[in-house]
Design an enzyme around this catalytic site. Structure first.
Site, PDB file in Angstrom:
ATOM      1  N   LYS A  14       0.887  -1.175   0.000  1.00 30.15           N
ATOM      2  CA  LYS A  14      -0.003  -0.115   0.054  1.00 30.15           C
ATOM      3  C   LYS A  14       0.773   1.400   0.132  1.00 30.15           C
ATOM      4  O   LYS A  14       0.608   2.328  -0.601  1.00 30.15           O
ATOM      5  CB  LYS A  14      -0.888   0.085   1.325  1.00 30.15           C
ATOM      6  N   ARG A  89      -9.147  -0.013   8.863  1.00 28.47           N
ATOM      7  CA  ARG A  89      -9.021  -1.063   9.237  1.00 28.47           C
ATOM      8  C   ARG A  89      -9.750  -2.090   9.995  1.00 28.47           C
ATOM      9  O   ARG A  89      -9.423  -3.219  10.393  1.00 28.47           O
ATOM     10  CB  ARG A  89      -7.398  -1.087   9.829  1.00 28.47           C
ATOM     11  N   ARG A 128      12.175  -4.758   4.644  1.00 28.60           N
ATOM     12  CA  ARG A 128      11.483  -3.414   4.516  1.00 28.60           C
ATOM     13  C   ARG A 128      12.399  -2.340   4.963  1.00 28.60           C
ATOM     14  O   ARG A 128      12.832  -2.567   6.175  1.00 28.60           O
ATOM     15  CB  ARG A 128      10.150  -3.049   4.879  1.00 28.60           C
ATOM     16  N   ARG A 161      11.999  -0.236  10.392  1.00 29.74           N
ATOM     17  CA  ARG A 161      10.708  -0.031  11.453  1.00 29.74           C
ATOM     18  C   ARG A 161      10.956  -1.089  12.570  1.00 29.74           C
ATOM     19  O   ARG A 161      11.187  -1.963  12.467  1.00 29.74           O
ATOM     20  CB  ARG A 161       9.250   0.000  10.963  1.00 29.74           C
ATOM     21  N   ARG A 172       1.596  -9.047  14.019  1.00 27.88           N
ATOM     22  CA  ARG A 172       0.539  -8.287  13.095  1.00 27.88           C
ATOM     23  C   ARG A 172      -0.369  -9.131  12.273  1.00 27.88           C
ATOM     24  O   ARG A 172      -1.601  -8.635  11.918  1.00 27.88           O
ATOM     25  CB  ARG A 172       1.319  -7.237  12.316  1.00 27.88           C
TER      26      ARG A 172
HETATM   27  P1  ADP Z   1       1.643  -1.664   7.523  1.00 28.58           P
HETATM   28  O1  ADP Z   1       1.405  -0.821   6.173  1.00 28.58           O
HETATM   29  O2  ADP Z   1       3.025  -2.353   7.542  1.00 28.58           O
HETATM   30  O3  ADP Z   1       0.453  -2.641   8.024  1.00 28.58           O
HETATM   31  P2  ADP Z   1       1.246   0.908   9.000  1.00 28.58           P
HETATM   32  O4  ADP Z   1       2.538   1.782   8.660  1.00 28.58           O
HETATM   33  O5  ADP Z   1      -0.084   1.041   8.246  1.00 28.58           O
HETATM   34  O6  ADP Z   1       1.800  -0.717   8.659  1.00 28.58           O
HETATM   35  O7  ADP Z   1       0.682   0.951  10.543  1.00 28.58           O
HETATM   36  C1  ADP Z   1       1.633   0.636  11.484  1.00 28.58           C
HETATM   37  C2  ADP Z   1       0.912   0.500  12.541  1.00 28.58           C
HETATM   38  O8  ADP Z   1       0.050   1.582  13.048  1.00 28.58           O
HETATM   39  C3  ADP Z   1      -0.125  -0.929  12.951  1.00 28.58           C
HETATM   40  O9  ADP Z   1       0.196  -1.870  13.075  1.00 28.58           O
HETATM   41  C4  ADP Z   1      -1.009  -0.198  13.854  1.00 28.58           C
HETATM   42  O10 ADP Z   1      -0.566  -0.689  15.166  1.00 28.58           O
HETATM   43  C5  ADP Z   1      -1.178   1.118  13.677  1.00 28.58           C
HETATM   44  N1  ADP Z   1      -2.049   1.761  12.846  1.00 28.58           N
HETATM   45  C6  ADP Z   1      -2.099   2.146  11.617  1.00 28.58           C
HETATM   46  N2  ADP Z   1      -3.119   2.379  10.886  1.00 28.58           N
HETATM   47  C7  ADP Z   1      -4.147   1.947  11.810  1.00 28.58           C
HETATM   48  C8  ADP Z   1      -5.643   2.132  11.959  1.00 28.58           C
HETATM   49  N3  ADP Z   1      -6.375   2.417  10.860  1.00 28.58           N
HETATM   50  N4  ADP Z   1      -6.284   1.381  13.010  1.00 28.58           N
HETATM   51  C9  ADP Z   1      -5.692   0.854  13.833  1.00 28.58           C
HETATM   52  N5  ADP Z   1      -4.063   1.018  13.937  1.00 28.58           N
HETATM   53  C10 ADP Z   1      -3.447   1.355  13.052  1.00 28.58           C
HETATM   54  P1  ADP Z   2       2.225  -1.902   3.275  1.00 30.84           P
HETATM   55  O1  ADP Z   2       2.188  -0.171   2.908  1.00 30.84           O
HETATM   56  O2  ADP Z   2       1.140  -2.417   2.503  1.00 30.84           O
HETATM   57  O3  ADP Z   2       2.618  -2.263   4.438  1.00 30.84           O
HETATM   58  P2  ADP Z   2       4.793  -1.275   1.614  1.00 30.84           P
HETATM   59  O4  ADP Z   2       4.469  -0.667   0.267  1.00 30.84           O
HETATM   60  O5  ADP Z   2       5.719  -0.812   2.702  1.00 30.84           O
HETATM   61  O6  ADP Z   2       3.554  -2.129   2.116  1.00 30.84           O
HETATM   62  O7  ADP Z   2       5.637  -2.799   1.028  1.00 30.84           O
HETATM   63  C1  ADP Z   2       6.177  -3.873   1.739  1.00 30.84           C
HETATM   64  C2  ADP Z   2       7.544  -4.139   1.253  1.00 30.84           C
HETATM   65  O8  ADP Z   2       7.459  -4.802   0.099  1.00 30.84           O
HETATM   66  C3  ADP Z   2       8.504  -2.940   0.937  1.00 30.84           C
HETATM   67  O9  ADP Z   2       9.922  -3.492   1.255  1.00 30.84           O
HETATM   68  C4  ADP Z   2       8.530  -2.798  -0.534  1.00 30.84           C
HETATM   69  O10 ADP Z   2       9.872  -2.200  -0.822  1.00 30.84           O
HETATM   70  C5  ADP Z   2       8.146  -4.275  -0.841  1.00 30.84           C
HETATM   71  N1  ADP Z   2       7.269  -4.170  -2.219  1.00 30.84           N
HETATM   72  C6  ADP Z   2       5.957  -3.344  -2.533  1.00 30.84           C
HETATM   73  N2  ADP Z   2       5.566  -3.752  -3.696  1.00 30.84           N
HETATM   74  C7  ADP Z   2       6.264  -4.652  -4.042  1.00 30.84           C
HETATM   75  C8  ADP Z   2       6.068  -5.496  -5.293  1.00 30.84           C
HETATM   76  N3  ADP Z   2       5.085  -5.229  -6.089  1.00 30.84           N
HETATM   77  N4  ADP Z   2       6.993  -6.529  -5.506  1.00 30.84           N
HETATM   78  C9  ADP Z   2       8.003  -6.632  -4.489  1.00 30.84           C
HETATM   79  N5  ADP Z   2       8.155  -5.980  -3.511  1.00 30.84           N
HETATM   80  C10 ADP Z   2       7.360  -4.966  -3.121  1.00 30.84           C
END
Ligand code: ADP
Ligand code: ADP
Length: 221
Positions: A14, A89, A128, A161, A172
């Site tokens: 995302k 979420r 990541r 992170r 998670r």
């Molecule tokens: P990722 O994309 O890897 O899941 P995010 O950066 O979106 O991680 O979120 C990191 C953390 O922040 C989540 O694991 C959660 O603890 C919190 N968080 C983010 N967005 C939300 C949401 N919409 N509702 C509840 N917790 C959230």
């Molecule tokens: P989210 O926000 O959903 O948690 P991220 O965009 O941070 O996910 O992506 C998670 C990891 O996967 C990052 O290290 C990113 O560089 C990698 N990644 C994202 N999209 C792709 C893809 N299409 N193919 C391979 N690796 C990807």
């Protein structure tokens, strides 16, 4: 107001796709994870509260999260629309968003699921690296930056992170995937859910996401 929601499990891509779509649509990204990390960094009361949940891999309670999101949507740069990354979420967050938008005569015009198999999510999160300035994501194998340790887009330093450690990654996935199903059901019911194959290369996913949004009639100007 054009509101596009990007959905996906943690690590689905995302945060990678959101800035690409933002460039195409000309509206900003609002990522609740980035807002929470900024609050933690600034040591605000909300940050201290949120941190306990983030460190445990749990969702931050809805009440706190909805307030954070609505405050952000009230800022002037969100007037023409936003791309939401990481919100909603839970089913309750999805309902709260619909209600807040209804007050402005707006709707979520597309909810795009970036669909990625669970085994791949672990690989993606454990490799990541994200940038300090804006959270732009990289991957040490599949999407490395041009210069090691530096963001291609803004030159800031890359870091890993604390919640991308193996034990928190597992927590998670165990705790958040069920809630994602509720959100998918919400947008299936309102007929705006579109699914793209998130296992493709980043640019192909970006094309598929853009096609999904453009194909959603409600997102047309
Ligand atoms: P990722 O994309 O890897 O899941 P995010 O950066 O979106 O991680 O979120 C990191 C953390 O922040 C989540 O694991 C959660 O603890 C919190 N968080 C983010 N967005 C939300 C949401 N919409 N509702 C509840 N917790 C959230
Ligand atoms: P989210 O926000 O959903 O948690 P991220 O965009 O941070 O996910 O992506 C998670 C990891 O996967 C990052 O290290 C990113 O560089 C990698 N990644 C994202 N999209 C792709 C893809 N299409 N193919 C391979 N690796 C990807």
């Amino acid at each position: 107001m054009k509101v596009v929601v990007l959905l996906g499990a943690p690590g689905a891509g995302k945060g990678t796709q959101a800035p690409l779509l933002s460039g195409r649509l000309g509206i900003p990204v609002v990522a609740t994870g980035d807002l929470f990390r900024a609050a933690v960094r600034d040591g605000t009361p909300l940050g201290l509260e949120a941190r306990r949940f983030m460190d445990a891999g749990q969702l931050v309670p809805d009440q706190i999260t909805v307030r954070l999101l609505l405050d952000r949507l009230a800022r002037p740069d969100a007037e023409a629309g936003v791309i939401l990354d990481g919100f909603p979420r839970t089913g309750m967050q999805a309902k709260a968003l619909d209600e807040a938008l209804a007050d402005r005569g707006a709707v979520v015009c597309a909810a795009v699921l970036v669909d990625v198999a669970a085994e791949e999510l672990v690989r993606r999160m454990s490799g990541r690296w994200v940038c300090r300035a804006a959270g732009h994501p990289y991957h040490e194998v599949s999407s490395p930056p041009r210069v090691e340790g530096t963001c291609d887009l803004d030159g800031s330093e890359l870091y890993q992170r604390t919640d991308d450690r193996p034990e928190t990654i597992r927590a998670r996935l165990a705790q958040q995937l069920g809630a994602l199903d509720d959100v998918l059901e919400h947008y299936r019911t309102s007929r705006v859910l579109r699914t793209v194959d998130g296992l493709q290369p980043i640019q192909d996913v970006a094309d598929a996401v853009a096609a999904a949004v453009n194909g959603a009639g409600a997102c047309a100007d």
